[in-house]
Structure formats: C-alpha cells, structure tokens
Design a protein around this motif. Structure first.
Motif, mmCIF file in Angstrom:
data_model
loop_
_atom_site.group_PDB
_atom_site.id
_atom_site.type_symbol
_atom_site.label_atom_id
_atom_site.label_comp_id
_atom_site.label_asym_id
_atom_site.label_seq_id
_atom_site.Cartn_x
_atom_site.Cartn_y
_atom_site.Cartn_z
ATOM 1 N N UNK A 102 0.944 -1.347 0.007
ATOM 2 C CA UNK A 102 0.031 -0.212 0.040
ATOM 3 C C UNK A 102 0.885 1.164 -0.083
ATOM 4 N N UNK A 103 0.162 2.531 0.092
ATOM 5 C CA UNK A 103 1.020 3.572 -0.077
ATOM 6 C C UNK A 103 0.674 4.397 -1.363
ATOM 7 N N UNK A 104 1.464 5.504 -1.571
ATOM 8 C CA UNK A 104 1.079 6.630 -2.464
ATOM 9 C C UNK A 104 2.076 6.530 -3.462
ATOM 10 N N UNK A 105 1.901 6.685 -4.935
ATOM 11 C CA UNK A 105 2.858 6.863 -5.931
ATOM 12 C C UNK A 105 2.768 8.133 -6.392
ATOM 13 N N UNK A 106 3.610 8.917 -6.376
ATOM 14 C CA UNK A 106 3.631 9.974 -6.957
ATOM 15 C C UNK A 106 4.419 10.354 -7.994
ATOM 16 N N UNK A 107 3.992 10.494 -9.530
ATOM 17 C CA UNK A 107 4.463 10.695 -10.527
ATOM 18 C C UNK A 107 4.529 11.714 -11.020
ATOM 19 N N UNK A 124 -1.152 -2.644 -14.459
ATOM 20 C CA UNK A 124 -0.556 -4.148 -13.637
ATOM 21 C C UNK A 124 -0.745 -3.725 -12.325
ATOM 22 N N UNK A 125 0.030 -2.396 -11.584
ATOM 23 C CA UNK A 125 0.180 -2.260 -10.295
ATOM 24 C C UNK A 125 -1.122 -2.143 -9.776
ATOM 25 N N UNK A 126 -1.910 -1.114 -10.151
ATOM 26 C CA UNK A 126 -3.474 -1.043 -9.423
ATOM 27 C C UNK A 126 -4.128 -2.416 -9.349
ATOM 28 N N UNK A 291 14.916 8.387 -0.732
ATOM 29 C CA UNK A 291 14.326 7.433 -0.345
ATOM 30 C C UNK A 291 12.681 7.105 -0.380
ATOM 31 N N UNK A 292 12.517 6.000 -1.361
ATOM 32 C CA UNK A 292 11.110 5.932 -1.751
ATOM 33 C C UNK A 292 10.501 4.931 -0.835
ATOM 34 N N UNK A 293 9.146 5.282 -0.944
ATOM 35 C CA UNK A 293 8.400 4.446 0.128
ATOM 36 C C UNK A 293 8.313 2.976 -0.738
ATOM 37 N N UNK A 294 7.736 2.091 0.058
ATOM 38 C CA UNK A 294 7.811 0.774 -0.643
ATOM 39 C C UNK A 294 6.654 0.731 -1.801
ATOM 40 N N UNK A 295 5.687 1.439 -2.058
ATOM 41 C CA UNK A 295 5.024 1.310 -3.335
ATOM 42 C C UNK A 295 5.642 1.930 -4.380
ATOM 43 N N UNK A 296 6.289 3.294 -4.242
ATOM 44 C CA UNK A 296 7.215 3.825 -5.209
ATOM 45 C C UNK A 296 8.175 2.905 -5.670
ATOM 46 N N UNK A 298 8.459 -0.466 -5.586
ATOM 47 C CA UNK A 298 8.157 -1.355 -6.576
ATOM 48 C C UNK A 298 7.657 -0.874 -7.688
ATOM 49 N N UNK A 299 6.941 0.318 -7.730
ATOM 50 C CA UNK A 299 6.354 0.927 -9.309
ATOM 51 C C UNK A 299 7.527 1.005 -10.305
ATOM 52 N N UNK A 300 8.547 1.876 -9.648
ATOM 53 C CA UNK A 300 9.517 2.405 -10.429
ATOM 54 C C UNK A 300 10.586 1.274 -10.834
ATOM 55 N N UNK A 301 10.853 0.180 -9.988
ATOM 56 C CA UNK A 301 11.539 -0.848 -10.228
ATOM 57 C C UNK A 301 10.839 -1.626 -11.462
ATOM 58 N N UNK A 302 9.548 -2.004 -11.301
ATOM 59 C CA UNK A 302 9.078 -2.588 -12.391
ATOM 60 C C UNK A 302 8.822 -2.063 -13.685
ATOM 61 N N UNK A 303 8.637 -0.567 -13.593
ATOM 62 C CA UNK A 303 8.670 0.187 -14.850
ATOM 63 C C UNK A 303 10.080 0.033 -15.577
#
Length: 325
Positions: A102-107, A124-126, A291-296, A298-303
């Motif tokens: 969980x958490x917020x991903x700011x793009x 995919x992430x949502x 420092x990224x939160x867990x959601x960020x 995961x998202x950027x690594x997958x991207x």
C-alpha cells in the motif's frame, strides 16, 4: 532523564509548524498554503513567524512581490521533505509482514508523455495492489528535473536537455514531432507543401521549444526555415498548444503519435517535414539520494524492468506506439 539542547528542541518544537512550512514552500505562497491546509491566511502566516522565532532565523524573503526561500529555508525544506517522507512510511513499516503493498505513488510527468509503457505499468500495479494510490502531476521538463534533483519528487518522466551527475537516466522512448494546423487555417487540407510554404504564417509553440531547452531539435528546425519569427502563442501544456493550433491561431509542433487520432478526425492537418521529422528522447529520471516508499520503489523498479525488456524498436514512436509487453 537528561536532554542536550538539540534533543530538548526536538521535544519542545510544535511539529505542525514544520508541516505548515513545507506546504508554504511547495505552494510558493501563504495564500496557496492556506487554501491547501484549509486554514486562514493569518493563521498560516503566524505559524511561519513562530517557526522563524523558534529557529532564530528568517526562512522566507517575502514582500513587494518577492517570495523565495533563504539559504536556511532551503536547507529546512530539504530536511522537512525527508522527514515527512519518513513519517509517510510508518504505516507500511509497521505492517511489513504483510505481502500486500500500500502507499501513494507520486508521478511527475512532462505534459506530452504518452506511452503504453507507463499505461501498462499503471494497469498492472493497480490490479495487483488495489491499496496502492497514484498521484500524477504535470509540469515542464525543467521543473520535473528540478523537483527530482531537490528530492521533492520521487521520480519523473520528461525530456532531457542537460544531464546532471546526481541523477540516473533510463531511456524510455523516442518520439517525433510534426507540424500541424487547424481546420480554419489556409494550409488545412493542402498537399504537396514544403517548409517554404510555412514561413509566412504565425506559429504557436511549447515553452520548451527553444534552442537552449528540452525541445531543441524542434527549435533548430524552426530557426533553419524561419518559422520562429512570429510566435503568437505559447504554453507548457500539450493540450493548450493543441487547442491554439486547432483554433487556427498558428502552425505548431506536436508529437506525431499523440495526435494521429486528431488528424483522422479532421481536427488537425499534418504539414511538412514529412520525412525526417525532429526526434526527441524521453527519460525516466531518479535521484539515488531520494528514499522511496515501498509502493514507489516497487512501481519504478517494475517500470524500469518493463522498459528494459521492451526492444528499442518498439519504443520508437513515429506513429501510434504498439502495445507494451
């Protein structure tokens, strides 16, 4: 228990003052901060004065149309950004045993970033992590880079004119810019045109359409053929540049793959050059210090992984980009 002066200050400080200061710095005004915090302007101004008194220094130079952070203000802003980023991670840290992210991903995006790579990853992430939340903000490429460098943003996707050693760059895709006019323009519907035929007409452009900015390839072509002498409209937003072109204000450049449906619907008409249009590379940029939160993370690594496994040919958009894997 005994405390040194620094520890005593931390216990006595009203931490809400730091949050108020952070919002003031992000909004760039007392009025904007008051609106965002749902508080009165005098209350926000008083909070800033209290914080400056507690710290014994001025944080913002303001007055006579001036509003900028002092050296102390810039340092405090950096610390506050890191502090509240850490606070935001507390819920996920306390539930680290859970597999659900969980958490917020700011793009942070430049205005004409249109790619199935990003769309596919958002989908995919949502779907995989329904408790993740997404915030997408549009800005100029220069401001995207500035925000990532100053660690005000976790990552960004934008054009790059100059590379900085404190950022990492992942080549995301390449797009091509064509020149267009709207239905009421004298050149609409005409075939067999050359760049010489465009010279006598006014133009509209992006703010970054400059020899020293992100759209340098487009600016070079304009300059070479004398298409930059009568700029009647500018914007940093793709939608507004497209609006001015469609309204017939002037000729303008747009990403070919983004507006092909507008051309098909008769809202825009493609103009020369038809061969070898200006090309622009789009990058995913990150700061290793952020420092990224867990959601960020995961998202950027997958991207980045999605970009890496997509062949370069599939990331070059002359027309409509194909579906991302």
């Amino acid at each position: 228990m005994s405390f040194d002066l620094d520890t005593k200050f931390a216990f006595q400080l009203d931490w809400n003052l730091l949050r108020t200061f952070l919002v003031i710095a992000e909004e760039g005004s007392i009025t904007g901060a008051a609106h965002r915090l749902l508080r009165g302007q005098p209350s926000v101004s008083l909070a800033l004065q209290r914080l400056e008194t507690d710290l014994g220094c001025r944080l913002i130079d303001r007055g006579h149309g001036t509003f900028r952070l002092t050296a102390a203000g810039r340092q405090l802003h950096t610390e506050c950004t890191e502090l509240f980023s850490g606070v935001a991670r507390i819920p996920e840290l306390t539930h680290a045993a859970s597999n659900e992210v969980s958490g917020e991903v700011n793009i942070l995006l430049a205005s004409h970033v249109v790619t199935p790579l990003l769309d596919a990853e958002l989908s995919a992430m949502s779907a995989a992590h329904p408790k993740m939340r997404f915030s997408i903000r549009i800005d100029t490429s220069a401001r995207v880079i500035h925000s990532v460098r100053e660690r005000m943003a976790s990552f960004g996707i934008c054009l790059v004119n100059r590379r900085f050693s404190d950022l990492t760059y992942t080549h995301m895709y390449r797009e091509f810019f064509g020149f267009y006019c709207g239905p009421t323009h004298p050149l609409f519907g005409r075939k067999g045109l050359s760049l010489h035929d465009l010279r006598q007409y006014p133009a509209v452009s992006f703010d970054t359409d400059d020899l020293n900015d992100a759209l340098r390839p487009v600016a070079l072509l304009r300059s070479k053929w004398g298409l930059d002498y009568d700029i009647v409209g500018r914007s940093s937003q793709l939608e507004e540049v497209r609006r001015m072109i469609q309204c017939g204000m002037g000729i303008g450049s747009l990403p070919i793959h983004v507006v092909e449906q507008d051309v098909a619907r008769g809202l825009l008409w493609r103009l020369p050059p038809y061969d070898d249009p200006p090309e622009v590379d789009i990058f995913l940029i990150r700061s290793p210090r952020k420092r990224l939160n867990r959601a960020e993370a995961l998202f950027v690594d997958n991207l980045e992984a999605r970009i890496a496994r997509t062949p370069l040919d599939a990331r070059i958009y002359r027309d409509h980009p194909s579906e991302a894997p």
